[in-house]
Design a protein around this motif. Structure first.
Motif, mmCIF file in Angstrom:
data_model
loop_
_atom_site.group_PDB
_atom_site.id
_atom_site.type_symbol
_atom_site.label_atom_id
_atom_site.label_comp_id
_atom_site.label_asym_id
_atom_site.label_seq_id
_atom_site.Cartn_x
_atom_site.Cartn_y
_atom_site.Cartn_z
ATOM 1 N N GLY A 159 0.814 -1.114 0.253
ATOM 2 C CA GLY A 159 0.044 -0.166 -0.224
ATOM 3 C C GLY A 159 0.902 1.271 -0.109
ATOM 4 N N SER A 160 0.282 2.279 0.740
ATOM 5 C CA SER A 160 1.217 3.459 0.872
ATOM 6 C C SER A 160 1.895 3.736 1.989
ATOM 7 N N LEU A 161 2.102 2.726 2.681
ATOM 8 C CA LEU A 161 2.651 2.627 4.158
ATOM 9 C C LEU A 161 4.096 3.274 4.130
ATOM 10 N N PHE A 162 4.416 4.413 4.986
ATOM 11 C CA PHE A 162 5.552 4.852 4.969
ATOM 12 C C PHE A 162 6.143 5.526 3.674
ATOM 13 N N THR A 163 5.224 5.853 2.894
ATOM 14 C CA THR A 163 5.585 6.623 1.763
ATOM 15 C C THR A 163 5.314 7.934 1.547
ATOM 16 N N TYR A 164 6.170 8.429 0.754
ATOM 17 C CA TYR A 164 6.515 10.171 0.716
ATOM 18 C C TYR A 164 6.963 10.446 -0.536
ATOM 19 N N GLU A 165 6.504 11.890 -0.716
ATOM 20 C CA GLU A 165 6.955 12.537 -1.950
ATOM 21 C C GLU A 165 8.034 13.535 -1.681
ATOM 22 N N ALA A 166 8.930 13.909 -2.343
ATOM 23 C CA ALA A 166 10.092 14.852 -2.156
ATOM 24 C C ALA A 166 10.122 15.687 -3.527
ATOM 25 N N GLU A 167 10.142 16.985 -3.082
ATOM 26 C CA GLU A 167 10.324 17.795 -4.352
ATOM 27 C C GLU A 167 11.792 18.383 -4.380
ATOM 28 N N ASN A 168 12.709 18.197 -3.460
ATOM 29 C CA ASN A 168 13.982 18.649 -3.553
ATOM 30 C C ASN A 168 14.730 17.743 -2.607
ATOM 31 N N SER A 169 16.015 18.234 -2.726
ATOM 32 C CA SER A 169 17.325 17.241 -1.988
ATOM 33 C C SER A 169 16.835 17.602 -0.403
ATOM 34 N N GLU A 170 16.441 18.559 0.316
ATOM 35 C CA GLU A 170 16.251 18.789 1.539
ATOM 36 C C GLU A 170 15.116 17.712 2.020
ATOM 37 N N GLU A 171 14.019 17.946 1.404
ATOM 38 C CA GLU A 171 12.765 16.957 1.570
ATOM 39 C C GLU A 171 13.175 15.593 1.274
ATOM 40 N N LEU A 172 13.963 15.287 0.434
ATOM 41 C CA LEU A 172 14.466 13.793 0.073
ATOM 42 C C LEU A 172 15.180 13.238 1.521
ATOM 43 N N HIS A 173 15.985 14.111 1.918
ATOM 44 C CA HIS A 173 16.971 13.457 3.085
ATOM 45 C C HIS A 173 16.026 13.353 4.276
ATOM 46 N N PHE A 174 14.998 14.486 4.504
ATOM 47 C CA PHE A 174 14.058 14.378 5.600
ATOM 48 C C PHE A 174 13.202 13.089 5.582
ATOM 49 N N PHE A 175 12.721 12.973 4.405
ATOM 50 C CA PHE A 175 11.599 11.778 4.208
ATOM 51 C C PHE A 175 12.475 10.219 4.330
ATOM 52 N N TYR A 176 13.676 10.284 3.660
ATOM 53 C CA TYR A 176 14.315 8.993 3.705
ATOM 54 C C TYR A 176 14.601 8.606 4.796
ATOM 55 N N LYS A 177 15.154 9.583 5.644
ATOM 56 C CA LYS A 177 15.639 9.235 7.334
ATOM 57 C C LYS A 177 14.269 8.757 7.961
ATOM 58 N N LYS A 178 13.048 9.652 7.785
ATOM 59 C CA LYS A 178 11.718 9.254 8.465
ATOM 60 C C LYS A 178 11.279 7.919 8.053
ATOM 61 N N ALA A 179 11.313 7.631 6.833
ATOM 62 C CA ALA A 179 10.716 6.364 6.206
ATOM 63 C C ALA A 179 11.682 5.263 6.839
ATOM 64 N N LYS A 180 13.032 5.484 6.945
ATOM 65 C CA LYS A 180 13.979 4.123 7.296
ATOM 66 C C LYS A 180 13.580 3.970 8.773
ATOM 67 N N ARG A 181 13.290 5.198 9.626
ATOM 68 C CA ARG A 181 13.435 4.748 11.217
ATOM 69 C C ARG A 181 11.962 4.149 11.270
ATOM 70 N N GLN A 182 10.934 4.516 10.497
ATOM 71 C CA GLN A 182 9.503 3.815 10.632
ATOM 72 C C GLN A 182 9.509 2.506 10.154
ATOM 73 N N VAL A 183 10.450 2.220 9.213
ATOM 74 C CA VAL A 183 10.492 0.752 8.812
ATOM 75 C C VAL A 183 11.055 -0.197 9.747
ATOM 76 N N ILE A 184 12.292 0.642 10.255
ATOM 77 C CA ILE A 184 12.934 -0.555 11.175
ATOM 78 C C ILE A 184 12.098 -0.556 12.466
ATOM 79 N N ASN A 185 10.963 0.155 13.128
ATOM 80 C CA ASN A 185 10.297 0.368 14.036
ATOM 81 C C ASN A 185 8.838 -0.575 13.829
ATOM 82 N N SER A 186 8.854 -0.924 12.823
ATOM 83 C CA SER A 186 7.474 -1.531 12.209
ATOM 84 C C SER A 186 7.630 -2.904 12.252
ATOM 85 N N HIS A 187 6.414 -3.522 11.558
ATOM 86 C CA HIS A 187 6.381 -5.054 11.373
ATOM 87 C C HIS A 187 7.182 -5.049 10.090
ATOM 88 N N LEU A 188 7.414 -4.277 9.361
ATOM 89 C CA LEU A 188 8.314 -4.160 8.075
ATOM 90 C C LEU A 188 9.847 -4.554 8.420
#
Length: 346
Positions: A159-188
């Motif tokens: 589905g769309s679990l822990f999925t984000y859209e980034a328009e630039n490098s700053e958003e990319l770094h932020f959401f990449y780290k966030k998604a990684k943290r969420q995955v590690i702390n989830s059933h995934l």
């Protein structure tokens, strides 16, 4: 004939579809889930709480449950279920139980979205660039070989679990780290242990019309039909409305995919179409959240599955041909549980 739906979750509609298909067979629908807050449990004729899919007890629990309840077909409804049940298919077959799962290699391929990307490239299908790290994307971007916006999502996800859209490098770094943290702390986290440190994908976003394909095979993997549903509205990553259309190019694309996957019964494929081509994003060889749209258009895969397992002739004109032009939408329904009298695996 009794049927077991595993990881039933919120799929109340699938429980109801199977109930309808079983009427003339005097069968019952059983449902299991790893927790009690799963509405589909309470639509089933019988239900139980199962160990987590990652548990060593999971397959033994299923086997004992199926033997005790005279289950003849197991239908997994979650991506994480597929490799586990695909590997265990011979064990169930010896008990006369049919498991609706593809081969183990296809199940693993579909679950790992980066392997899916490599597979599609290798087979010559149009697809969208995927990157396994910030560094690889940034290098491609610097060379003009990749562009924003991008989608950040779990490599093993649904589905769309822990999925984000980034328009630039700053958003990319932020959401990449966030998604990684969420995955590690989830059933995934269990699936992600297959390749630690590379749990997140960066995928280029492309514009175009979005479609869902339901690629229908018989249980030997022979292609029967591809149903094309054009997405009309989406919310939070989930399709809410479609129209079923006739599209010879996409139907042919479905047949080509089926020739490689050889999956049993159904595989859901997400495609974006624009002036440059038809781009495959991912595929899931199971009943997906998009199947009810095909069902409302006249497809009846629960009935076809029962008939094929029984060795009966399937009337394709009444089960495998959609009504073109069907406009269907998802709605929200509520489930009231009067008493939580649950059976657990403990």
């Amino acid at each position: 004939m009794n049927i077991l739906l595993t990881s039933a979750g919120r799929r109340t509609y699938l429980v109801d579809f199977f109930k309808e298909a079983l009427v003339k067979y005097n069968g019952k629908v059983h449902a299991i889930n790893s927790h009690e807050n799963a509405p589909a449990l309470y639509h089933a004729d019988f239900y139980s709480i199962a160990p987590p899919i990652s548990s060593e007890q999971y397959i033994s629990f299923l086997l004992e449950y199926c033997k005790a309840k005279a289950i003849k077909i197991i239908v997994p409804l979650l991506d994480l279920d597929l490799p586990v049940l695909a590997k265990a298919k011979p064990l169930f077959q010896t008990e006369g139980i049919y498991v609706l799962a593809p081969s183990e290699d296809i199940a693993l391929l579909a679950n790992d979205k980066y392997l899916t990307y490599l597979f599609l490239k290798d087979k010559g299908f149009d697809t969208v660039q995927n990157f396994l790290s910030l560094e690889s994307f940034e290098e491609a971007h610097k060379l003009g070989k990749a562009n924003f916006p991008v989608i950040i999502k779990p490599r093993w996800g649904m589905g769309s679990l822990f999925t984000y859209e980034a328009e630039n490098s700053e958003e990319l770094h932020f959401f990449y780290k966030k998604a990684k943290r969420q995955v590690i702390n989830s059933h995934l986290s269990h699936e992600s242990q297959q390749d630690p440190g590379q749990e997140i994908l960066i995928m280029e976003k492309i514009d175009g019309e979005e479609y869902m394909l339901d690629i229908i095979n018989d249980l030997e993997g022979n292609h029967k039909r591809t149903v094309v549903n054009k997405k009309l509205t989406r919310k939070l990553g989930e399709t809410e409305a479609v129209v079923t259309v006739a599209d010879s190019k996409l139907e042919k694309l479905g047949q080509e995919i089926a020739s490689f996957l050889r999956h049993p019964l159904v595989c859901d494929v997400d495609v974006i179409v624009n002036a440059k081509g038809s781009y495959i994003l991912e595929f899931n060889p199971r009943f997906s959240g998009g199947y009810p749209f095909s069902h409302l258009a006249g497809i009846n895969l629960p009935l076809a599955l029962i008939q094929w397992v029984n060795g009966e002739e399937v009337n394709e004109s009444t089960t495998l041909i959609p009504e073109i032009g069907t406009h269907s939408m998802k709605a929200i329904s509520m489930v009231k549980v009067r008493a939580m009298n649950l059976t657990t695996y403990n």
